[in-house]
Design a protein around this motif. Structure first.
Motif, PDB file in Angstrom:
ATOM      1  N   MET A   1      27.308  44.091  52.607  1.00  0.00           N
ATOM      2  CA  MET A   1      28.125  43.051  51.998  1.00  0.00           C
ATOM      3  C   MET A   1      29.149  43.684  51.062  1.00  0.00           C
ATOM      4  SD  MET A   1      26.982  39.880  49.523  1.00  0.00           S
ATOM      5  CE  MET A   1      26.243  38.979  50.855  1.00  0.00           C
ATOM      6  N   THR A   2      30.354  43.059  51.015  1.00  0.00           N
ATOM      7  CA  THR A   2      31.390  43.537  50.107  1.00  0.00           C
ATOM      8  C   THR A   2      30.917  43.418  48.661  1.00  0.00           C
ATOM      9  OG1 THR A   2      33.045  42.746  51.656  1.00  0.00           O
ATOM     10  CG2 THR A   2      33.801  43.276  49.450  1.00  0.00           C
ATOM     11  N   ARG A   3      31.259  44.400  47.847  1.00  0.00           N
ATOM     12  CA  ARG A   3      30.864  44.362  46.436  1.00  0.00           C
ATOM     13  C   ARG A   3      31.703  43.304  45.724  1.00  0.00           C
ATOM     14  NH1 ARG A   3      31.855  49.692  43.848  1.00  0.00           N
ATOM     15  NH2 ARG A   3      30.399  48.978  42.267  1.00  0.00           N
ATOM     16  N   SER A   4      31.054  42.305  45.158  1.00  0.00           N
ATOM     17  CA  SER A   4      31.750  41.179  44.537  1.00  0.00           C
ATOM     18  C   SER A   4      31.398  41.079  43.061  1.00  0.00           C
ATOM     19  CB  SER A   4      31.389  39.865  45.245  1.00  0.00           C
ATOM     20  OG  SER A   4      31.781  39.905  46.600  1.00  0.00           O
ATOM     21  N   ILE A   5      32.387  40.628  42.266  1.00  0.00           N
ATOM     22  CA  ILE A   5      32.211  40.391  40.839  1.00  0.00           C
ATOM     23  C   ILE A   5      32.492  38.923  40.577  1.00  0.00           C
ATOM     24  CG2 ILE A   5      32.954  41.036  38.510  1.00  0.00           C
ATOM     25  CD1 ILE A   5      34.124  43.606  39.770  1.00  0.00           C
ATOM     26  N   VAL A   6      31.621  38.273  39.820  1.00  0.00           N
ATOM     27  CA  VAL A   6      31.842  36.880  39.414  1.00  0.00           C
ATOM     28  C   VAL A   6      31.976  36.857  37.895  1.00  0.00           C
ATOM     29  CG1 VAL A   6      30.934  34.533  39.413  1.00  0.00           C
ATOM     30  CG2 VAL A   6      30.510  36.035  41.382  1.00  0.00           C
ATOM     31  N   ALA A   7      33.076  36.272  37.421  1.00  0.00           N
ATOM     32  CA  ALA A   7      33.334  36.186  35.979  1.00  0.00           C
ATOM     33  C   ALA A   7      33.552  34.737  35.593  1.00  0.00           C
ATOM     34  CB  ALA A   7      34.559  37.017  35.601  1.00  0.00           C
ATOM     35  N   ILE A   8      33.115  34.382  34.373  1.00  0.00           N
ATOM     36  CA  ILE A   8      33.370  33.039  33.852  1.00  0.00           C
ATOM     37  C   ILE A   8      33.876  33.148  32.419  1.00  0.00           C
ATOM     38  CG2 ILE A   8      31.645  31.934  35.310  1.00  0.00           C
ATOM     39  CD1 ILE A   8      29.843  31.778  32.814  1.00  0.00           C
ATOM     40  N   GLU A   9      34.639  32.151  32.026  1.00  0.00           N
ATOM     41  CA  GLU A   9      35.107  32.046  30.646  1.00  0.00           C
ATOM     42  C   GLU A   9      34.928  30.609  30.177  1.00  0.00           C
ATOM     43  OE1 GLU A   9      38.994  32.868  27.797  1.00  0.00           O
ATOM     44  OE2 GLU A   9      39.244  32.657  29.956  1.00  0.00           O
ATOM     45  N   ILE A  10      34.228  30.431  29.088  1.00  0.00           N
ATOM     46  CA  ILE A  10      34.016  29.106  28.507  1.00  0.00           C
ATOM     47  C   ILE A  10      34.967  28.978  27.332  1.00  0.00           C
ATOM     48  CG2 ILE A  10      32.335  27.559  27.445  1.00  0.00           C
ATOM     49  CD1 ILE A  10      30.144  29.101  28.905  1.00  0.00           C
ATOM     50  N   GLY A  11      36.091  28.326  27.558  1.00  0.00           N
ATOM     51  CA  GLY A  11      37.110  28.182  26.534  1.00  0.00           C
ATOM     52  C   GLY A  11      37.112  26.809  25.903  1.00  0.00           C
ATOM     53  N   SER A  12      37.968  26.631  24.917  1.00  0.00           N
ATOM     54  CA  SER A  12      38.040  25.350  24.214  1.00  0.00           C
ATOM     55  C   SER A  12      38.716  24.272  25.046  1.00  0.00           C
ATOM     56  CB  SER A  12      38.806  25.528  22.897  1.00  0.00           C
ATOM     57  OG  SER A  12      38.145  26.452  22.060  1.00  0.00           O
ATOM     58  N   SER A  13      39.632  24.657  25.935  1.00  0.00           N
ATOM     59  CA  SER A  13      40.357  23.663  26.721  1.00  0.00           C
ATOM     60  C   SER A  13      39.884  23.576  28.161  1.00  0.00           C
ATOM     61  CB  SER A  13      41.864  23.972  26.708  1.00  0.00           C
ATOM     62  OG  SER A  13      42.105  25.250  27.274  1.00  0.00           O
ATOM     63  N   LYS A  14      39.286  24.640  28.686  1.00  0.00           N
ATOM     64  CA  LYS A  14      38.833  24.627  30.071  1.00  0.00           C
ATOM     65  C   LYS A  14      37.756  25.682  30.283  1.00  0.00           C
ATOM     66  CE  LYS A  14      43.031  25.535  31.337  1.00  0.00           C
ATOM     67  NZ  LYS A  14      44.253  25.799  32.110  1.00  0.00           N
ATOM     68  N   ILE A  15      36.992  25.491  31.370  1.00  0.00           N
ATOM     69  CA  ILE A  15      36.026  26.487  31.830  1.00  0.00           C
ATOM     70  C   ILE A  15      36.558  27.058  33.132  1.00  0.00           C
ATOM     71  CG2 ILE A  15      33.699  26.867  32.713  1.00  0.00           C
ATOM     72  CD1 ILE A  15      32.700  24.745  30.840  1.00  0.00           C
ATOM     73  N   LYS A  16      36.601  28.380  33.220  1.00  0.00           N
ATOM     74  CA  LYS A  16      37.135  29.046  34.399  1.00  0.00           C
ATOM     75  C   LYS A  16      36.076  29.946  35.018  1.00  0.00           C
ATOM     76  CE  LYS A  16      42.095  29.461  33.363  1.00  0.00           C
ATOM     77  NZ  LYS A  16      43.198  30.445  33.168  1.00  0.00           N
ATOM     78  N   GLY A  17      36.198  30.124  36.325  1.00  0.00           N
ATOM     79  CA  GLY A  17      35.363  31.078  37.034  1.00  0.00           C
ATOM     80  C   GLY A  17      36.170  31.722  38.137  1.00  0.00           C
ATOM     81  N   ALA A  18      35.835  32.944  38.485  1.00  0.00           N
ATOM     82  CA  ALA A  18      36.579  33.661  39.518  1.00  0.00           C
ATOM     83  C   ALA A  18      35.665  34.623  40.247  1.00  0.00           C
ATOM     84  CB  ALA A  18      37.771  34.406  38.920  1.00  0.00           C
ATOM     85  N   ILE A  19      36.029  34.899  41.508  1.00  0.00           N
ATOM     86  CA  ILE A  19      35.344  35.896  42.330  1.00  0.00           C
ATOM     87  C   ILE A  19      36.337  36.983  42.689  1.00  0.00           C
ATOM     88  CG2 ILE A  19      34.121  36.354  44.485  1.00  0.00           C
ATOM     89  CD1 ILE A  19      33.265  33.448  44.528  1.00  0.00           C
ATOM     90  N   GLY A  20      35.961  38.211  42.425  1.00  0.00           N
ATOM     91  CA  GLY A  20      36.769  39.352  42.828  1.00  0.00           C
ATOM     92  C   GLY A  20      35.975  40.249  43.746  1.00  0.00           C
ATOM     93  N   GLU A  21      36.651  40.853  44.707  1.00  0.00           N
ATOM     94  CA  GLU A  21      35.974  41.724  45.657  1.00  0.00           C
ATOM     95  C   GLU A  21      36.591  43.110  45.636  1.00  0.00           C
ATOM     96  OE1 GLU A  21      36.014  39.992  49.515  1.00  0.00           O
ATOM     97  OE2 GLU A  21      34.420  38.551  49.052  1.00  0.00           O
ATOM     98  N   LEU A  22      35.745  44.113  45.741  1.00  0.00           N
ATOM     99  CA  LEU A  22      36.182  45.497  45.853  1.00  0.00           C
ATOM    100  C   LEU A  22      35.963  45.944  47.285  1.00  0.00           C
ATOM    101  CD1 LEU A  22      34.644  47.054  42.624  1.00  0.00           C
ATOM    102  CD2 LEU A  22      37.037  46.543  43.042  1.00  0.00           C
ATOM    103  N   ASP A  23      37.049  46.375  47.951  1.00  0.00           N
ATOM    104  CA  ASP A  23      36.867  46.893  49.296  1.00  0.00           C
ATOM    105  C   ASP A  23      36.454  48.361  49.204  1.00  0.00           C
ATOM    106  OD1 ASP A  23      39.110  48.455  48.848  1.00  0.00           O
ATOM    107  OD2 ASP A  23      40.462  47.142  49.937  1.00  0.00           O
ATOM    108  N   PRO A  24      36.081  48.980  50.322  1.00  0.00           N
ATOM    109  CA  PRO A  24      35.601  50.370  50.259  1.00  0.00           C
ATOM    110  C   PRO A  24      36.578  51.351  49.632  1.00  0.00           C
ATOM    111  CG  PRO A  24      35.058  49.380  52.374  1.00  0.00           C
ATOM    112  CD  PRO A  24      35.921  48.389  51.651  1.00  0.00           C
ATOM    113  N   SER A  25      37.891  51.039  49.665  1.00  0.00           N
ATOM    114  CA  SER A  25      38.876  51.951  49.069  1.00  0.00           C
ATOM    115  C   SER A  25      38.976  51.776  47.560  1.00  0.00           C
ATOM    116  CB  SER A  25      40.247  51.706  49.699  1.00  0.00           C
ATOM    117  OG  SER A  25      40.758  50.429  49.323  1.00  0.00           O
ATOM    118  N   GLY A  26      38.328  50.735  46.996  1.00  0.00           N
ATOM    119  CA  GLY A  26      38.382  50.494  45.557  1.00  0.00           C
ATOM    120  C   GLY A  26      39.433  49.486  45.145  1.00  0.00           C
ATOM    121  N   ALA A  27      40.218  48.939  46.082  1.00  0.00           N
ATOM    122  CA  ALA A  27      41.236  47.940  45.754  1.00  0.00           C
ATOM    123  C   ALA A  27      40.568  46.632  45.338  1.00  0.00           C
ATOM    124  CB  ALA A  27      42.160  47.701  46.940  1.00  0.00           C
ATOM    125  N   LEU A  28      41.182  45.920  44.378  1.00  0.00           N
ATOM    126  CA  LEU A  28      40.626  44.678  43.849  1.00  0.00           C
ATOM    127  C   LEU A  28      41.368  43.485  44.422  1.00  0.00           C
ATOM    128  CD1 LEU A  28      38.802  43.103  41.897  1.00  0.00           C
ATOM    129  CD2 LEU A  28      40.519  43.471  40.129  1.00  0.00           C
TER     130      LEU A  28
END
Length: 450
Positions: free
Chosen positions: A1-28
């Motif tokens: 499976m591709t190496r994936s990063i999940v990040a969240i931010e709980i802010g005062s105006s909104k809650i955000k979440g994102a998924i980032g993937e690293l391919d074998p070459s290291g590109a994001l």
């Protein structure tokens, strides 16, 4: 499976979440960003007040992100931290060696590790080295390989109120059953994303102009010299406009559409002038507080020749760049994501979503814990055939008498079985009967025949 990063931010105006993937070459690759607008007063200045409401809104974000995955689900997240209580505290740690010794990476790590016990009443997020000294002489940020018997380090301890972290743990661990894989200091991640190594080396200031707070991070010689959070943000401008009077929703709309922190002299409309007077007064207060942080860091604007890099939602306010430049006497530019970060989907705006992108980018070059579990069922193992019983050995054949051997004595004849004797007698009688029919007698035949 591709190496994936999940990040969240709980802010005062909104809650955000994102998924980032690293391919074998290291590109994001930023695969997806989801957000939910916050209800009023459940989060303020980075502090979660209503655990249940925040958990419900964060669950919507996680569900939307899970829908982007194939046969997988999110099990762990990296969490952005910031807010009013985020700050740095200077400290000095010393180590006396028995004799002149070459400084090794292990010695430096041990020295910085001792700094983690200095601030027990707050949650320590990071130890940022400012300067190392050997035998009292400054050696910059890298003392490894130098010989001496006294090693010391001036550091900045990045800390936050422990209650802020505990409330986040209640939301993420207890309410949603997700693991917190790590905490990421948002303004430092943003600086790493939008500032060049040359800017951090020559001297520059990052300004994160958020909804309720504004964070300042000052860099010089590629080290963090100072970090502080001002309890003022763009929402304070919106609330000022409600005195006109307007609802907060309408005030926010007007601020974004016609609000100007650096209005020109040719504006003659009285209503627009009235609105911009409110905007200019509060924005000017925020800019003045930003400029004051340079002095609090015991520095001068000319020591930061690379100027100011401005990020955050408040940076969209028309005229604020000009206002901040005038207040500080420094060049100001907007921070944007570099071309090395690719975003999947035309609807995503890297400039608007720079904060959450910065969290994922800060982990791209480091080892990180898995955030996603594969739900693809394991193939069923082939059944092991049952052991077959061994065939029983066939019984040995009984020895058969030698039919070719003729008995030579009476005793041998007696020992022969009947089936060996009777066939011979039968042949004799048959031959005798044949002679009689033919008119011959046995004496007519040869003796050998008998």
């Amino acid at each position: 499976m591709t190496r994936s990063i999940v990040a969240i931010e709980i802010g005062s105006s909104k809650i955000k979440g994102a998924i980032g993937e690293l391919d074998p070459s290291g590109a994001l690759l930023i695969k997806g960003i989801e957000e939910v607008r916050q209800k009023p007063n459940i989060v303020s200045y980075g502090h979660v007040h209503n655990v249940r409401e925040v958990a419900n809104e964060l669950k919507q974000v996680i569900t939307a992100l899970n829908s982007r995955l194939n046969n997988a689900e999110i099990t762990g997240v990296y969490v952005a931290v910031g807010g009013r209580s985020l700050m740095t505290t200077p400290a000095t740690i010393e180590e006396h060696l028995e004799a002149d010794t070459e400084i090794t990476p292990e010695m430096v790590d041990d020295l910085l590790g001792r700094a983690r016990s200095i601030s027990p009443d707050r949650n320590l997020l990071d130890v940022q080295p400012v300067e190392f000294k050997i035998n009292g002489k400054a050696q910059g940020s890298n003392p490894i390989g130098i010989i001496g018997n006294e090693l010391s380090a001036n550091v900045n301890l990045v800390t936050i109120r422990s209650q802020i972290i505990r409330n986040m743990q209640m939301v993420i661990n207890e309410k949603l059953g997700l693991e917190i894989n790590g905490l990421v200091i948002r303004p430092l991640a943003e600086a790493n994303l939008v500032m060049t190594p040359e800017e951090r080396r020559l001297g520059a200031m990052l300004v994160d102009f958020g909804s309720e707070t504004t964070t300042v991070a000052i860099y010089k010689k590629d080290t963090l010299k100072y970090l502080a959070t001002i309890p003022l943000g763009s929402r304070h401008i919106t609330r000022d406009l409600t005195a006109i009077p307007l609802t907060e929703e309408k005030a926010e709309e007007i601020k974004c559409s016609i609000g100007n922190a650096w209005p020109g002299k040719n504006i003659t409309d009285p209503e627009t002038t009235k609105i911009n007077n409110y905007v200019r007064m509060r924005a000017g207060e925020i800019a003045a507080n930003i400029a004051a942080q340079i002095g609090f860091a015991h520095m001068a604007p000319n020591e930061l020749p690379s100027g100011i890099v401005l990020v955050g939602g408040g940076a969209n306010l028309t005229g604020f760049i000009e206002l901040l430049g005038s207040e500080t006497g420094m060049t100001v530019r907007r921070g944007t994501t570099p071309p090395s970060v690719r975003v999947l989907g035309a609807k995503l705006n890297p400039a608007q979503d720079l904060d959450i992108v910065a969290i994922i980018n800060s982990l791209a070059g480091a080892e990180f814990k898995p955030c996603i579990s594969d739900l693809t069922p394991e193939p069923e193992p082939e059944p092991i055939p049952a052991p077959q019983p061994k065939p029983e050995p066939e019984p040995a054949a009984k020895p058969q008498p030698d039919k070719a051997k003729k008995p030579s004595t009476d005793s041998e004849w007696e020992d022969q079985p009947d089936e060996e004797i009777y066939p011979k007698k039968k042949n004799v009688f048959q031959r005798l009967g044949g002679w009689l029919k033919s008119g011959l007698t046995p004496l007519d035949d040869s003796e050998e025949d008998f």
